[in-house]
Design a protein around this motif. Structure first.
Motif, mmCIF file in Angstrom:
data_model
loop_
_atom_site.group_PDB
_atom_site.id
_atom_site.type_symbol
_atom_site.label_atom_id
_atom_site.label_comp_id
_atom_site.label_asym_id
_atom_site.label_seq_id
_atom_site.Cartn_x
_atom_site.Cartn_y
_atom_site.Cartn_z
ATOM 1 N N ARG A 53 0.847 -1.134 0.113
ATOM 2 C CA ARG A 53 0.062 -0.013 0.131
ATOM 3 C C ARG A 53 0.918 1.146 -0.091
ATOM 4 O O ARG A 53 0.700 2.086 -1.034
ATOM 5 N N SER A 54 1.908 1.415 0.943
ATOM 6 C CA SER A 54 2.727 2.601 1.061
ATOM 7 C C SER A 54 3.439 2.562 -0.256
ATOM 8 O O SER A 54 3.891 3.662 -0.847
ATOM 9 N N LEU A 55 3.939 1.415 -0.974
ATOM 10 C CA LEU A 55 4.530 1.642 -2.466
ATOM 11 C C LEU A 55 3.763 2.134 -3.309
ATOM 12 O O LEU A 55 4.287 3.048 -4.077
ATOM 13 N N ASN A 105 5.523 5.721 -1.242
ATOM 14 C CA ASN A 105 6.235 5.979 -0.102
ATOM 15 C C ASN A 105 7.319 5.018 0.164
ATOM 16 O O ASN A 105 7.138 3.916 -0.641
ATOM 17 N N GLY A 106 8.093 5.099 0.865
ATOM 18 C CA GLY A 106 8.958 3.919 1.087
ATOM 19 C C GLY A 106 8.602 2.926 1.904
ATOM 20 O O GLY A 106 7.353 2.896 2.473
ATOM 21 N N THR A 107 9.124 1.713 1.876
ATOM 22 C CA THR A 107 8.605 0.730 2.654
ATOM 23 C C THR A 107 9.287 0.176 3.745
ATOM 24 O O THR A 107 9.401 -0.897 4.249
ATOM 25 N N ALA A 108 10.131 0.990 4.288
ATOM 26 C CA ALA A 108 10.929 0.844 5.524
ATOM 27 C C ALA A 108 10.373 0.331 6.654
ATOM 28 O O ALA A 108 10.830 -0.495 7.377
#
Length: 105
Positions: free
Chosen positions: A48-50, A54-57
């Motif tokens: 979802r963040s990808l 956004n980053g996946t950290a």
């Protein structure tokens, strides 16, 4: 008096060692339900963040934590089983020694 019967414990130790190896290879089958939910939730959250750009950290950290907790649980189970096996062997040895020393010969 023969050898102590540790087959059941040996089998459980061997099974948990196979599960630990599977978890270290990131296989899902040995995980409990809550651990599966944590791993899959982290994967979904990372996707979802990808998708949002956004980053996946954070999701990666969550997934690593879930895998590490599964490894820790399995290692603790193996240690407990090995401790129990050693206790059974020690009890059998003590019983054998007591039987030998109680005889008149």
């Amino acid at each position: 008096m023969g050898k102590p019967d540790t087959r059941c414990l040996d089998k459980a130790i061997q099974q948990n060692e196979r599960k630990l190896a599977a978890v270290q290879n990131r296989e899902m089958w040995p995980l409990t339900g809550s651990e599966r939910r944590a791993v899959l939730g982290a994967a979904v959250s990372g996707a979802r963040s990808l998708r949002r750009g956004n980053g996946t950290a954070r999701a990666d950290r969550q997934m690593d934590t879930a895998w590490q907790s599964a490894e820790t649980r399995l290692i603790a189970e193996i240690v407990a089983l090995k401790t129990e096996r050693q206790r059974v062997v020690n009890e059998a040895a003590a019983a054998k020694a007591a039987k030998k020393s109680s005889g008149w010969w």
